[in-house]
Structure formats: C-alpha cells, structure tokens
Scaffold this active site. Structure first.
Site, PDB file in Angstrom:
ATOM      1  N   GLU A 115      50.328  -1.904  13.768  1.00  0.00           N
ATOM      2  CA  GLU A 115      50.029  -2.733  14.945  1.00  0.00           C
ATOM      3  C   GLU A 115      49.389  -1.866  16.001  1.00  0.00           C
ATOM      4  O   GLU A 115      49.888  -0.779  16.299  1.00  0.00           O
ATOM      5  CB  GLU A 115      51.305  -3.332  15.559  1.00  0.00           C
ATOM      6  CG  GLU A 115      51.852  -4.527  14.859  1.00  0.00           C
ATOM      7  CD  GLU A 115      53.011  -5.163  15.621  1.00  0.00           C
ATOM      8  OE1 GLU A 115      52.976  -5.208  16.863  1.00  0.00           O
ATOM      9  OE2 GLU A 115      53.953  -5.614  14.956  1.00  0.00           O
ATOM     10  N   GLU A 143      59.792  -3.369  13.897  1.00  0.00           N
ATOM     11  CA  GLU A 143      60.223  -2.702  15.145  1.00  0.00           C
ATOM     12  C   GLU A 143      61.742  -2.641  15.257  1.00  0.00           C
ATOM     13  O   GLU A 143      62.344  -3.211  16.173  1.00  0.00           O
ATOM     14  CB  GLU A 143      59.615  -3.417  16.357  1.00  0.00           C
ATOM     15  CG  GLU A 143      58.097  -3.323  16.386  1.00  0.00           C
ATOM     16  CD  GLU A 143      57.465  -3.818  17.678  1.00  0.00           C
ATOM     17  OE1 GLU A 143      58.088  -4.662  18.356  1.00  0.00           O
ATOM     18  OE2 GLU A 143      56.347  -3.372  17.996  1.00  0.00           O
TER      19      GLU A 143
HETATM   20  C1  BGP Z   1      55.139  -6.208  18.833  1.00  0.00           C
HETATM   21  C2  BGP Z   1      55.538  -7.224  17.818  1.00  0.00           C
HETATM   22  C3  BGP Z   1      54.541  -8.261  17.486  1.00  0.00           C
HETATM   23  C4  BGP Z   1      53.515  -8.537  18.555  1.00  0.00           C
HETATM   24  C5  BGP Z   1      53.148  -7.382  19.441  1.00  0.00           C
HETATM   25  C6  BGP Z   1      52.416  -7.737  20.709  1.00  0.00           C
HETATM   26  O1  BGP Z   1      56.258  -5.872  19.584  1.00  0.00           O
HETATM   27  O2  BGP Z   1      55.931  -6.622  16.604  1.00  0.00           O
HETATM   28  O3  BGP Z   1      55.215  -9.356  16.963  1.00  0.00           O
HETATM   29  O4  BGP Z   1      53.593  -9.753  19.117  1.00  0.00           O
HETATM   30  O5  BGP Z   1      54.223  -6.585  19.794  1.00  0.00           O
HETATM   31  O6  BGP Z   1      53.324  -8.205  21.661  1.00  0.00           O
HETATM   32  P1  BGP Z   1      53.074  -9.519  22.500  1.00  0.00           P
HETATM   33  O7  BGP Z   1      52.894 -10.597  21.501  1.00  0.00           O
HETATM   34  O8  BGP Z   1      54.288  -9.711  23.320  1.00  0.00           O
HETATM   35  O9  BGP Z   1      51.850  -9.263  23.296  1.00  0.00           O
END
Ligand code: BGP
Length: 473
Positions: free
Chosen positions: A373, A179
């Site tokens: 993701e 990201e």
């Molecule tokens: C993205 C990241 C991840 C992950 C996901 C979910 O931004 O790349 O590392 O964690 O989001 O976010 P969160 O864990 O805050 O729910």
C-alpha cells in the site's frame, strides 16, 4: 542496478471497501457494515464503537461501495490494460462464514472468489490475498467480544484452512492480517475489540494481539502444508518514527515508538517475543495468557516475507509541551515535521521516509519486503471524462524513486501495489471523496452517481512505469 525482471507491479484493494453486495449470496455483516461515513465515522470507529453498535445511521458506505462484486470483470480488464502483474485483494471473512462461527462455509461466497481468480488468471495477474482486512464478522464481535476472546483463533484458523485449500494452485501470495499493528490504535477496526470500564486497556490489546499472532502462525503453517509453493507474509502499517531534536531523550522516545510497531513483526518474522517486551509488560501490569504450545507455534511458523503499507513517516518527542502539538494525520498521531508537506487530509508526505523505512526493516529482518500500500488520497475533479491528477503522479514518482534507491541500497523487494488502484471507500473516513485510484469511479460520499469508471491521467503514466519496469517514472 534496477528492479528485477519479475518485479510484481500492481494495485491493491480490500473487500470491505470495494465489493458492496453486503448481504448478497449469503454474506453476513462485518464490523465495517455498521460504520457510517463522513463526520460520524470517527466517533463510531475510534471514540465510541459501542454506541455505533446500537445506532442506526442514514447511510453505510460499505453496503454498496463501488460494487466490485458485480463489476470485477470490467475492473480487472482495466488493471490488465495497465499491465498489472499482481492484484492485492482481500477475501471477505463474513462472505465465507456469515456469522464467523459456522463450521461449513458459504459455497456462494467461495464461488465468487473462484470467479475473480479465474478472471485474473486470464490476464496472468497474480493474486495477493489478505485473509483478514478490517472485516471481522460482526457475529464474532457481538457473540464473542472479538479478538479478546481466544476462541477467535479457532474460527480464523478454520476460515483460513477453507480458503487455503479451496484456492490451492490459484493463489500463491497470502497475507494473514492487514496492518496488524492497527490493533493498538483502532482496536475495534483491527479486532472488533471494545474496551470495558475497569479493564487494563493495554493488557486487553496485547492479549488480543497475542491471539492474532498465534492465529497468523497457524495460518502460515497450514499454507505451507497445503502447498509448499505458498508464500505467506505479515503486514504492517509502517513508517519510521523520527525524533524531534537531537536531545537523547527524544531519540530514546523514538526507539520506544518504533518498537510499538515492530513488536508485531519481531514476533511474526523472528518467531518469539522480543526481550524488550518483558520490561514493557511488567511496567504496564500486563500479564499475558499463553497456552501450552503457543511459543512453539510462533517459533516454528514464521513468515516468508514482510509486507507493509507506507503513507508517511512520524515524528515524536519526549517533551510533554511538544507532545501537546500532536496531530492525528492518520491513525497515528505525529508531530508536524517542518520539512514535509501534507495531503488534504493532513497525512505528511515523505518519500525519503519510504527509503528509510525499507532499510530499517531489511536491516532488522533480512527477509524480502513487499510494499502493498502506498498512494495519495486526494479530491479529484472529473473533467472531459478524465482527471488531470498530476499531483498523484508527482507523489508516486517521488516514492518510486526512493523505493528504487532502497533496492540499490541492497533491500530485497518483491513488488509494489499502490493503494486503491481504483477509487473506493476510505477506511478511515468512509468517504468516496478521498480518492487514490488510477481509475475514477463516479460515486460520491452519499453513494450517488452512475458508478461508471473513467481513466485518470495517472492511468497511462502508471502503465508506462510498469512497461519500463520503473526505468521511466
Ligand atoms: C490503510 C488500510 C487501507 C486503506 C488505507 C488508506 O490503513 O489498510 O484499508 O484504506 O490505509 O486509508 P484511508 O482509506 O483512511 O485513506
């Protein structure tokens, strides 16, 4: 038309959110290791990371996390049982270079990933490796000021070279930075960046971004030199920004907001700064320092594919009154879209937005995409050794439907890895309670629990999705 036979189905995790063992076998601290969980997380991560550097908290969720460092064999066996073709993971930079500026790597750290890759190989699971996922070594933050400092390029490139050479033949798919656009929104997370008083914040962010973009291109160059089979991707926190009304002012605003994210991929995929940055930089008094050769590096080493996370679309407006209603669902503030529902954490759920985003990106870049993701963070209740997570199945079903629509639209798609295929620590909140997995992990926000794994209802569902290559959702 359906998905290709070799479509890469799987799941995704990140070292800092699952491994634990935060000082084991010579690992150094990463910037995540000083962050608390729960209510204190936001202040430490977003509002005042400088304070976090000096504060001693009671509990640090990353220190033990779900202990994947010791449970990787049983966890990978479960992924294999679901039929994973690919497993997205990251290498912990401070496990390989504990302070970040060493010249010789930590052999024990390298051995750990050898073991993980060998285990994946046993089941024919292809690793997809993020070189840097939110875990810049703390030493590079404290001693060098993070990615603000151009020296970070050399440290990163040295680290990338070591792992690219070491895992030649074991890993084919690489992502340079997780990201990358997060740098503009959570600069401490994205690049260990602390904004000092009197600094031009935007200039600092874009200069740091320039350093990462050059580093990303250099890693891509090395990856291709080490093995011509290597496929290197960039990684965007994606989600198209919609306009609130058909007022042309709103439409224009959404174009600006979309450029804020696509800027990074414009550079990584096309190899040069897009023309709109000239005006953007001028109007914001941003004077970027380029060194000799930077332009050629960016031009000559573009990515092979474009990967992204997708959780939500966003909504913007040009009307200052409307903007007062902005809500920070995730790192991106958005207006509330009346057509959408939201998760328990306020992330708006928009499956069609995934199709929209995929089409936008493919139209723009004409390179294969990879969804690395996507998923639903929810509160799960363990009952009779399982979780009835029909809500997660419903969420994923709708997203996968739209993903397949996008493929029918003509988008080339390499694969799909759902986020947090096994429950892990949330990046944004540091909670365990915000669960994404097909596999439940018995551990709570305070780190208590047996750490035992349980299959949720979605486990069997996803297994069938993979077995039928998405024909049965
Ligand atoms: C993205 C990241 C991840 C992950 C996901 C979910 O931004 O790349 O590392 O964690 O989001 O976010 P969160 O864990 O805050 O729910």
């Amino acid at each position: 038309m359906s998905l290709k036979k070799d479509f890469l189905w799987g799941g995704a995790v990140a070292a800092n959110q699952c491994e634990g063992a935060y000082l084991e076998d010579g690992k150094g601290m990463s910037l995540v290791d000083i962050l608390p969980g729960g209510k204190l997380r936001k202040e430490a991560l977003i509002d005042n990371p400088k304070k976090a550097l000096k504060t001693k908290y009671d509990f640090y969720p990353s220190h033990e996390s779900i202990d994947f460092y010791h449970t990787y064999k049983e966890d990978i066996a479960l992924f294999a049982e679901m039929g994973f073709k690919v497993f997205r993971m990251s290498i912990s930079w401070p496990r390989i270079f504990p302070n970040g500026d060493e010249t010789t790597p930590n052999e024990k750290g390298l051995e750990f990933y050898d073991k993980v890759f060998d285990e994946l190989k046993k089941y024919n699971i292809e690793p997809l490796v993020t070189i840097n996922h939110f875990d810049t070594p703390l030493g590079l933050v404290k001693d060098y000021g993070g990615w603000k400092n151009r020296k970070l390029i050399d440290f990163y490139v040295n680290y990338a070279k070591v792992i690219l050479e070491r895992y030649k033949g074991k890993v084919k798919y690489w992502l340079t930075f997780n990201e990358i656009n997060m740098l503009l929104h959570i600069p401490f997370f994205g690049g260990g960046i602390l904004i000092e008083e009197g600094e031009n914040e935007l200039e600092v962010k874009f200069q740091s971004a320039h350093h990462q973009l050059v580093a990303s291109s250099l890693a891509t160059k090395i990856a291709h030199e080490v093995d011509t089979n290597n496929m290197v991707g960039c990684m965007l926190a994606a989600g198209d920004v919609y306009y609130n009304t058909c007022n042309p002012k709103d439409v224009w605003k959404s174009i600006e907001k979309n450029r804020e994210q696509y800027f990074f991929i414009d550079v990584q995929s096309r190899g040069y700064y897009p023309s709109y940055t000239e005006r953007l930089f001028e109007e914001n008094n941003i004077n970027l320092k380029f060194e000799d050769g930077d332009k050629e590096i960016l031009k000559n080493h573009t990515v092979d594919f474009i990967s992204f996370s997708y959780y939500s679309s966003r909504l913007t407006s040009a009307d200052p009154e409307e903007l007062k209603k902005l809500e920070a669902g995730n790192a991106f503030a958005s207006l509330k879209n009346p057509y959408l529902e939201a998760s328990e954490w306020g992330w708006q759920i928009d499956p069609i937005g995934l199709r929209v985003t995929m089409n936008t990106m493919y139209d723009r870049y004409q390179k294969p995409l990879f969804i690395v993701e996507n998923g639903l963070g929810a509160v799960d209740v363990l009952e009779n050794e399982t979780v009835n997570d029909d809500y997660r199945i419903a969420y994923m079903k709708e997203h996968l439907k739209e993903m397949i629509e996008a493929v029918k639209d003509g988008v080339e798609l390499l694969g799909y890895t759902s986020w947090g295929c096994i429950d892990l620590v949330s990046a944004g909140t540091g909670e365990m309670k915000k669960r994404y997995g097909f596999i439940y992990v018995d551990r709570d926000n305070e780190g208590k629990g047996t750490n035992k794994r349980y299959k949720k209802k979605s486990f069997e569902w996803y297994k069938n999705v993979i077995a039928t290559n998405g024909e049965e959702l």
